[in-house]
Design a protein around this motif. Sequence first.
Motif: not given
Length: 536
Positions: A301-302, A304, A309-310, A312
Amino acid sequence: MQAKPSTRPSVRRCAVSGALGLSLLGAGLPAATARDSGPDLSRFYDQKVTWSACEGMEMPKDLQCGKVTVPLDYGRPKGETLDVALARFRATGQSRGSVLLNFGGPGGSGVSELSFGGKDFMHLTNGYDVVTFDPRGVGRSSPVTCGPATMKIIEATGGDDSVTDPEDVLGRLRDAAAECAKYSGPVLHHMGTVDAARDMDVMRSALGDRRLNYLGFSYGTRLGAVYAARFPDKVGRMVLDGVDTLTEPLAEQGLAGARGQQTALENFLDWCVEDIACPFGQDARAAREQVERLVASLDADPVPSAFGEPFSGQDLVGAIGQALYSQELWPSLQRALAQLLDDGDTRGLEGFSSGGVTFPVRAGSVAAGREPAGAGLTDEEDIPMDNLPAALMAVNCADDPDRPSAAEVSGSLGRLRARYEEESPVFGRYRLTQVLMCYGRPRGTDYIRDDVKNLDTARMLLVGTRGDPATPYRWTTETAERLGSSAVVLDNRDEGHTGYASSECVHRKVDDFLLYGSLPPDGSSCGPEDGEGETG
């Protein structure tokens, strides 16, 4: 590796943010070692550098910039050319010539690093012009890029599909390699260390030096060793700090990196838990378990990033890996991890990730099929944001002759993953993805593995650091044995990646050799700054 630990660890080998670590296009067999054999290169060797003030708001006023022109393909010197960006601090007194610096990577901009960290080399200006460069394909020197394929590579290698569905992953990597070639243009086919070493000899001549005096860090040691093999009679005073391997396959290099970074992480956590502000509490074993859970949680569950952008778990691993290259960065890493855990704020960790792969590629910065050769230096604002990881891939794969088949890769991934995770539950997966990066790209040269050995050159100084997480100390002794009697080893009994920046003893011995020709005895050592002092 950059010359002094700071919050800008952008060019340390095997420490580029994201999953990008290895890749592109073969260098071919090296041409003749002498200037006057093979194709006529006189127009390149006869040039002189024209220096002027460097442009840019953050450039030091006393830093000068210039360029040299080199052939795109040394086998066809009458064909296309490219310009290589240079920068220098002039000698403060009578100059005996130049000392050329490479800060590592591969893929790091020497011009940028010298502009920020030049003060660490000012003692060398007592005798030399201190010069550095952006290697071909890097920075302002016809920078390569993978364009949108940068994110495709990360997505392809960032999940468990690399093991559960390796055929799909390999196919996506093959497609991404074609996009890298399309966006980078012809320079991508000529980016190996053999080509860069030949460029350095053109620089040596253009700078007016009879021999090359050189200080290379991390990947820069590979570049220096290749130069010494290619031009043995042109070696002056050469120092290799944080010595790279010349022989190990990329898979074994990745295992060494995972092992070294896991040890560095455990040392960091041992230090962290002694401080009440440590975000993982005061128990080292529990802290290690928390880090593993945090990585797994962010992969699932990355959160922001500052750019939307995610962010991770693998982005976190890349950022931690950057910070672990120097103990001076540990307090900053502790604060950045606390920001993430307390507020979900990734900005502190993103500060360690200067490779650009957690950021979107700048729209419009590259054009498919562009032809950079002969087009002069690239404006700084037009350097693609993924240039560092794209260049690192290009050089590492150009230097690597191994290209296992799809069946061989698929059949070995399960066993290889187990080995990587055994070496490091935190860094194992991150390092394993890097092993896949050369798939689908042309086979690299075997020159480095087969021919860089038994050198008949002036004596050179190799510095190895016992606690180096990126270039293990055994690589120093193995490379020294391979290079032969020319190699003199200085054993830095300390922590961190390379010794020149962190050890006063190493710094002094390196400067004494470069300035005065005074070599320490082979096998002598420097101790931790707070401990043993120096011996030998």
